[in-house]
Design a protein around this motif. Structure first.
Motif: not given
Ligand SMILES: Nc1nc2c(ncn2[C@@H]2O[C@H](COP(=O)(O)OP(=O)(O)OP(=O)(O)O)[C@@H](O)[C@H]2O)c(=O)[nH]1
Ligand SMILES: [Mg+2]
Ligand SMILES: [Zn+2]
Lengths: 113, 307
Positions: A77-78, A72, A74
């Motif tokens: 955000q995917t 993930w 940061l």
């Protein structure tokens, strides 16, 4: 890595299940190994061959199921695909990417008689 | 006996003795139950162990056909169960355990000897030494007057939680002790084996090159503190401290770094302070637990009196 101790642990799990369930002979062992686990698949196969000798899994076929590394990002955000631990995000090039999959080392199931 | 007590590794020796169960200890099973037993035996596992997994016995007598058995178990699950038991034990006794990991020769034993000297003999502590062969390191620790126990792993490239559990049985340490575990010199394998410690401390010496955190990221990721050792040698080397720290923080943004020299003593005050802080914290948790238990007992007694 320490494929030898992993192989010993795998045999222990297989033998434990055999005792528990009254299995005589194991013909297949399926393992889930994440691509980020650090396990060298060929080394693991070799160690299993040595460790399984003389056990109820001596003739077992070993199937390695590869689990692709995921993380993930940061910043984005995917969820992204990771080829190595601690790599930057393949989309934005930034750190850190939190690993969400691919570090597994599991005995999934057996075929046995 | 108990298959969770994975005593299959016949090569392990504690203080030169082939690993034999001498005293009672508790085992936590895969299904979460714990039992203790006293035994004195070489390891044979003669009782079936119930994993509580897999389909119900679909046994048709006389039908010898291959069937699928669901396992779904973590390969390191057994080590993790032993580690959890060690961690619980440290917690109950207010003991602060650190697992020192590094490549061979980075200065772990030298650092421990100097650490023990500085802590002084008023600090209750013990050292568990892991090496493939020899008692040399335990002997070096004992020369300081401290308690040390040597585990020889034979071909094993790391300590595991089960060996450490047995070492703890043997040592039978006082409450609030500092437990210093020197792992086998190896920057790869010990990263994967939780021993139940409060923190892994990775030691990197400046003679090894600043790229090690990127080459062996698992270890630097697993550690909470890095001791950058042998900084007395920096004037003689081309070692870029800033770059080394940048690499280390790339794999572990929260890694605390202390620069030390075990031989000159530089930086050791900060390391000693870090250890003392950890010990105080562990002791505080034990005292809180004891206080909470006492209060609970008092409440129950009060209840009994009123009824
Ligand atoms: N110059 C210098 N030498 C050091 C320092 N710390 C350790 N050494 C030397 O490094 C060598 C190895 O030290 P050890 O303490 O045996 O290292 P170790 O990590 O315990 O080694 P293994 O247990 O074999 O993995 C010894 O010759 C020490 O004297 C230091 O801070 N500065
Ligand atoms: Mg040493
Ligand atoms: Zn990104």
């Amino acid at each position: 890595m320490h494929e030898m101790s992993l192989a010993e642990n795998i045999l222990q799990i297989v033998e434990g299940a055999a005792l528990d369930q009254g299995l005589q002979r194991v013909t297949e062992v399926r393992l889930e190994i994440g691509t980020l686990s650090g396990v060298e698949p060929e080394a693991l196969r070799l160690c299993l061959e040595i460790v399984f000798k003389g056990s109820l899994a001596e003739e077992a076929r070993v199937e390695l199921i590869e689990i692709v590394g995921k993380g993930w990002c940061l910043s984005c955000q995917t969820e992204v695909t990771l080829h190595a631990l601690y790599d930057p995000c393949p989309q934005c090039g930034k750190y850190p990417v939190q690993v969400t999959g691919g570090s597994e080392m599991r005995v999934k199931d057996l075929l046995a008689e | 006996m108990c298959t969770v007590c994975g005593c299959g590794q016949g090569e392990t020796k504690i203080e030169g003795q082939t690993h034999v169960h001498g005293s009672g200890h508790a085992h936590t099973h895969a299904d979460g139950t714990t039992h203790s037993h006293s035994h004195n035996h070489e390891h044979h596992h003669d009782r079936p162990h119930h994993y509580g997994l897999g389909p119900a016995h679909a046994h048709a007598p006389g039908l010898s056909q291959a069937r699928m058995v669901r396992i779904e178990q973590d390969i390191l699950g057994q080590n993790n169960r032993h580690a959890a038991a060690n961690r619980q034990r440290f917690r109950e006794h207010g003991q602060f355990a650190v697992n020192l990991v590094s490549s061979p020769g980075s200065g772990k034993t030298t650092l421990l000897v100097e650490t023990i000297r500085r802590l002084g003999d008023t600090t209750p502590l013990a050292v568990i030494e892991g090496d493939q062969q020899t008692q040399f390191d335990a002997d070096r620790i004992r020369a300081t007057g401290a308690i040390a126990l040597q585990i020889n792993t034979g071909k094993g490239c790391h300590l595991d939680a089960h060996m450490v559990g047995h070492a703890l049985d043997t040592l039978d340490l006082a409450d609030d002790s500092l437990v210093l575990i020197e792992n086998v010199g190896n920057l790869v394998c010990p990263a994967a084996f939780d021993l139940g410690e409060a923190h892994k401390v990775v030691i990197l010496s400046v003679t090894e090159g600043e790229d090690k955190p990127l080459k062996y990221p698992d270890m630097f990721h697993a550690a909470d503190l890095m001791l950058l050792n042998k900084i007395d040698l920096l004037p003689h080397l081309r070692f870029d401290v800033a770059r080394c720290m940048e690499y280390a923080h790339r794999v572990n943004p929260n890694l605390v770094v202390i620069q030390v020299s075990a031989t000159s003593g530089e930086g050791l005050d900060a390391w000693i302070a870090w250890l003392r802080h950890g010990m105080e914290h562990a002791q505080a948790i034990r005292l809180e637990t004891v206080a909470a238990l006492k209060q609970r007992v008092a409440e129950l007694e009060a209840q009994l009196r009123t009824t």
